[in-house]
Design an enzyme around this catalytic site. Structure first.
Site, PDB file in Angstrom:
ATOM      1  N   GLY A 239       0.874  -1.183   0.000  1.00 54.80           N
ATOM      2  CA  GLY A 239       0.000   0.000   0.000  1.00 54.80           C
ATOM      3  C   GLY A 239       0.904   1.224   0.000  1.00 54.80           C
ATOM      4  O   GLY A 239       1.827   1.320   0.821  1.00 54.80           O
ATOM      5  N   ALA A 240       0.618   2.156  -0.923  1.00 52.87           N
ATOM      6  CA  ALA A 240       1.559   3.256  -1.177  1.00 52.87           C
ATOM      7  C   ALA A 240       1.964   4.042   0.081  1.00 52.87           C
ATOM      8  O   ALA A 240       3.166   4.169   0.376  1.00 52.87           O
ATOM      9  CB  ALA A 240       0.972   4.179  -2.240  1.00 52.87           C
TER      10      ALA A 240
ATOM     11  N   ARG B  77      10.311  -1.137  -4.732  1.00 52.91           N
ATOM     12  CA  ARG B  77       9.128  -1.187  -5.605  1.00 52.91           C
ATOM     13  C   ARG B  77       9.059   0.140  -6.369  1.00 52.91           C
ATOM     14  O   ARG B  77       9.222   1.195  -5.766  1.00 52.91           O
ATOM     15  CB  ARG B  77       7.843  -1.412  -4.801  1.00 52.91           C
ATOM     16  CG  ARG B  77       7.807  -2.785  -4.099  1.00 52.91           C
ATOM     17  CD  ARG B  77       6.436  -3.073  -3.512  1.00 52.91           C
ATOM     18  NE  ARG B  77       5.454  -3.402  -4.532  1.00 52.91           N
ATOM     19  CZ  ARG B  77       4.139  -3.515  -4.285  1.00 52.91           C
ATOM     20  NH1 ARG B  77       3.672  -3.305  -3.061  1.00 52.91           N
ATOM     21  NH2 ARG B  77       3.303  -3.827  -5.249  1.00 52.91           N
TER      22      ARG B  77
ATOM     23  N   GLN C 275      -5.683  -8.809  -2.241  1.00 48.98           N
ATOM     24  CA  GLN C 275      -5.688  -7.800  -1.169  1.00 48.98           C
ATOM     25  C   GLN C 275      -7.112  -7.464  -0.725  1.00 48.98           C
ATOM     26  O   GLN C 275      -7.332  -7.102   0.436  1.00 48.98           O
ATOM     27  CB  GLN C 275      -4.989  -6.514  -1.640  1.00 48.98           C
ATOM     28  CG  GLN C 275      -3.487  -6.631  -1.784  1.00 48.98           C
ATOM     29  CD  GLN C 275      -3.072  -6.980  -3.196  1.00 48.98           C
ATOM     30  OE1 GLN C 275      -3.802  -7.661  -3.921  1.00 48.98           O
ATOM     31  NE2 GLN C 275      -1.898  -6.542  -3.610  1.00 48.98           N
TER      32      GLN C 275
ATOM     33  N   ASP D 137      -1.510   4.849  -6.280  1.00 47.27           N
ATOM     34  CA  ASP D 137      -0.070   4.699  -6.020  1.00 47.27           C
ATOM     35  C   ASP D 137       0.737   5.873  -6.532  1.00 47.27           C
ATOM     36  O   ASP D 137       1.826   6.157  -6.047  1.00 47.27           O
ATOM     37  CB  ASP D 137       0.445   3.396  -6.640  1.00 47.27           C
ATOM     38  CG  ASP D 137       0.005   2.218  -5.799  1.00 47.27           C
ATOM     39  OD1 ASP D 137      -1.134   1.776  -5.968  1.00 47.27           O
ATOM     40  OD2 ASP D 137       0.784   1.802  -4.934  1.00 47.27           O
TER      41      ASP D 137
ATOM     42  N   ASN E 223      -2.930   2.745 -10.080  1.00 45.25           N
ATOM     43  CA  ASN E 223      -3.423   2.014  -8.907  1.00 45.25           C
ATOM     44  C   ASN E 223      -3.463   0.527  -9.262  1.00 45.25           C
ATOM     45  O   ASN E 223      -3.159   0.140 -10.393  1.00 45.25           O
ATOM     46  CB  ASN E 223      -4.806   2.534  -8.482  1.00 45.25           C
ATOM     47  CG  ASN E 223      -5.224   1.955  -7.133  1.00 45.25           C
ATOM     48  OD1 ASN E 223      -4.451   1.983  -6.172  1.00 45.25           O
ATOM     49  ND2 ASN E 223      -6.422   1.413  -7.041  1.00 45.25           N
ATOM     50  N   LYS E 224      -3.841  -0.286  -8.305  1.00 43.77           N
ATOM     51  CA  LYS E 224      -3.844  -1.741  -8.468  1.00 43.77           C
ATOM     52  C   LYS E 224      -4.479  -2.180  -9.789  1.00 43.77           C
ATOM     53  O   LYS E 224      -5.518  -1.654 -10.182  1.00 43.77           O
ATOM     54  CB  LYS E 224      -4.586  -2.349  -7.271  1.00 43.77           C
ATOM     55  CG  LYS E 224      -4.689  -3.865  -7.268  1.00 43.77           C
ATOM     56  CD  LYS E 224      -3.346  -4.561  -7.438  1.00 43.77           C
ATOM     57  CE  LYS E 224      -2.314  -4.154  -6.407  1.00 43.77           C
ATOM     58  NZ  LYS E 224      -0.935  -4.575  -6.803  1.00 43.77           N
TER      59      LYS E 224
HETATM   60  O1  MRU Z   1       0.578  -3.951  -4.604  1.00 39.80           O
HETATM   61  P1  MRU Z   1      -0.029  -3.226  -3.445  1.00 39.80           P
HETATM   62  O2  MRU Z   1      -0.860  -4.088  -2.550  1.00 39.80           O
HETATM   63  O3  MRU Z   1       0.996  -2.408  -2.689  1.00 39.80           O
HETATM   64  O4  MRU Z   1      -1.019  -2.185  -4.143  1.00 39.80           O
HETATM   65  C1  MRU Z   1      -1.779  -1.331  -3.319  1.00 39.80           C
HETATM   66  C2  MRU Z   1      -2.689  -0.464  -4.086  1.00 39.80           C
HETATM   67  O5  MRU Z   1      -2.747  -0.484  -5.291  1.00 39.80           O
HETATM   68  C3  MRU Z   1      -3.475   0.538  -3.295  1.00 39.80           C
HETATM   69  O6  MRU Z   1      -4.727   0.768  -3.870  1.00 39.80           O
HETATM   70  C4  MRU Z   1      -2.695   1.857  -3.243  1.00 39.80           C
HETATM   71  O7  MRU Z   1      -1.393   1.631  -2.825  1.00 39.80           O
HETATM   72  C5  MRU Z   1      -3.345   2.861  -2.375  1.00 39.80           C
HETATM   73  S1  MRU Z   1      -3.249   2.452  -0.672  1.00 39.80           S
HETATM   74  C6  MRU Z   1      -3.913   3.720   0.226  1.00 39.80           C
END
Ligand code: MRU
Length: 349
Positions: free
Chosen positions: A48-49, A91, A198, A239, A249-250
Site C-alpha cells: 500500500g503506497a 518497488r 488484497q 499509487d 493504482n492496483k
Molecule cells: O501492490 P499493493 O498491494 O501495494 O497495491 C496497493 C494499491 O494499489 C493501493 O490501492 C494503493 O497503494 C493505495 S493504498 C492507500
C-alpha cells in the site's frame, strides 16, 4: 489499532503486521535494519503506497544506526545514499516511497553535520512526522469524502486502501470509516483483487474488524453489480497521480473506471498529497511494476496453468482523468480533474 507500521521505542525497532499471512494469522515482524525493511517491502509483508513510504522512512533511520554500517566508517552522505538507494529500489510505482525517503534524506542533508547520532535523531524525527501526517491526511480524506456517501448506500472498492495500506485509518476505506462514524448505515463490496487478493484477504478483514457489512466478489463480478445499480459508487486508492490527473493504482482499477463511466456510476480516487507526482504529466511516464509469473500460474500455492505458459503480470494500471469523477484528497475534492484544478485544491499555486 492495527499495527501496520509501528515504531517500538523500547526495542528501537520497527514492527509490521505480516500482510502476506492475513487473514489467517496475525504475526508481527520486527525490523532492526534497513535490509529487513527492504526485504519486507519487496515481499509485500507491508504494502500500500502510504504504508510503504512510512516504512521506508523508518528504514533510513534503521540504516543510520545499523552497527554493520558504522563499522564501514563511511562519510554520512555516502552511507545515506547507500541506504536510500536500497530502499527506493524495492518497488517502483508508488511515489510515496520516493517522497518519504527523499524527505528524510533532505532533512539530514540540511543539518550539514558529520555527526551520525544527530543524523539518526533527525531521521527518526522525520519518520515520526511522516507517520503522524499520514494518519492526519487519512482522517482529512475521510472527512471530505464521506459527504459523497448517502445513508443506506452500497459502495465498491478494489484492492486494499485501508488502515493496512497507510499509517492507519486508510484512504478509500477511511472515507467509508468516516461515513460510518457520521452515522450512515453503509455496505461495502470488496473486489477480491487477483492475483494477490488484497481485497478478499485484507479489505474484508479490516472492515469486518470494524463491524462493517462487507461482501467479497471475484473481480469479474463488478460489472454486473454496477450495471444493475447494486452499488452507488466506487472508491479506490492510488499509487501515483500525475500533474494531469492520470492515476496509477492496483491492476483492475482501469476496468472498474470504464465500467462506471459506461453505466453513469461515480468513480472516485482517494489519495493523500504525498501520492501526487507533479514532476510528471502522462501515464507513460509511470513505471509499472512487473511481478513474478507464479502469482498468476499458481493460486494459493497450487499450480493452475500449464508448465511453461507465458504470463503477463503488471501490478498496476493507469486510469486517465476523464474516467474519474473526482479525487478525494486531504485538502479537498478535486472535481473536475484538470491540470489547473489539481494544484489549486492541493494549495500548490
Ligand atoms: O501492490 P499493493 O498491494 O501495494 O497495491 C496497493 C494499491 O494499489 C493501493 O490501492 C494503493 O497503494 C493505495 S493504498 C492507500
Amino acid at each position: 489499532m492495527i499495527k501496520t507500521v509501528f515504531f517500538n521505542k523500547d526495542e528501537n525497532c520497527l514492527e509490521l503486521i505480516d500482510q502476506t499471512l492475513l487473514p489467517l494469522k496475525e504475526v508481527i515482524i520486527k525490523c532492526h535494519t534497513e535490509q529487513d525493511v527492504a526485504k519486507n517491502i519487496i515481499g509485500m509483508q507491508v504494502r500500500g503506497a502510504p504504508a510503504i513510504g512510512v516504512t521506508a522512512a523508518y528504514g533510513v533511520y534503521l540504516g543510520l544506526i545499523n552497527p554493520k554500517n558504522l563499522e564501514k566508517n563511511l562519510h554520512i552522505e555516502e552511507l545515506l545514499e547507500n541506504i536510500c538507494d536500497l530502499l527506493t529500489g524495492t518497488r517502483p510505482t508508488a511515489v510515496n516511497l520516493f517522497y518519504a525517503v527523499n524527505r528524510v534524506r533532505n532533512a539530514i542533508l540540511n543539518l550539514h553535520t558529520g555527526d551520525l547520532d544527530k543524523a539518526a535523531k533527525k531521521a527518526l524525527e522525520e519518520a515520526n512526522a511522516i507517520y503522524e501526517e499520514d494518519l492526519a491526511m487519512c482522517r482529512a480524506i475521510g472527512k471530505y469524502g464521506q459527504e459523497l456517501i448517502g445513508d443506506s448506500e452500497t459502495w465498491l472498492t478494489h484492492c486494499n486502501a485501508g488502515a493496512l495500506a497507510t499509517a492507519g485509518y486508510g484512504t478509500a476505506l477511511g472515507v467509508f470509516r468516516a461515513a460510518k462514524e457520521a452515522g450512515k448505515n453503509i455496505k461495502i463490496v470488496a473486489d477480491e483483487t487477483r492475483p494477490l487478493l488484497q481485497g478478499a484477504r485484507l479489505t474484508a478483514w479490516e472492515l469486518m474488524k470494524d463491524g462493517f457489512d462487507v461482501t467479497v466478489i471475484a473481480d469479474n463480478m463488478a460489472g454486473g453489480l454496477i450495471r444493475n445499480d447494486l452499488v452507488q459508487g466506487v472508491i479506490v486508492g492510488a499509487d501515483r497521480i500525475t500533474a494531469k490527473g492520470f492515476v496509477a493504482n492496483k491492476i483492475g482499477t482501469y476496468s472498474l473506471a470504464v465500467l462506471c463511466k459506461y453505466n453513469g456510476v461515480p468513480f472516485y480516487v482517494a489519495a493523500p498529497t504525498s501520492t501526487f507526482d507533479m514532476s510528471i504529466k502522462y501515464d507513460d511516464e509511470i513505471v509499472i511494476e512487473q511481478r513474478n509469473p507464479d502469482e498468476i500460474t499458481k493460486f494459493g500455492g497450487v499450480q493452475v496453468a500449464p508448465d511453461g505458459v507465458k504470463v503477463y503480470n503488471p501490478a498496476f494500471d493507469v486510469t486517465p482523468p476523464e474516467l474519474i469523477t473526482g479525487i478525494i484528497t486531504d485538502k479537498g475534492i478535486i472535481e473536475p480533474i484538470y491540470a489547473e484544478t489539481i494544484p489549486q485544491v492541493l494549495g500548490l499555486k
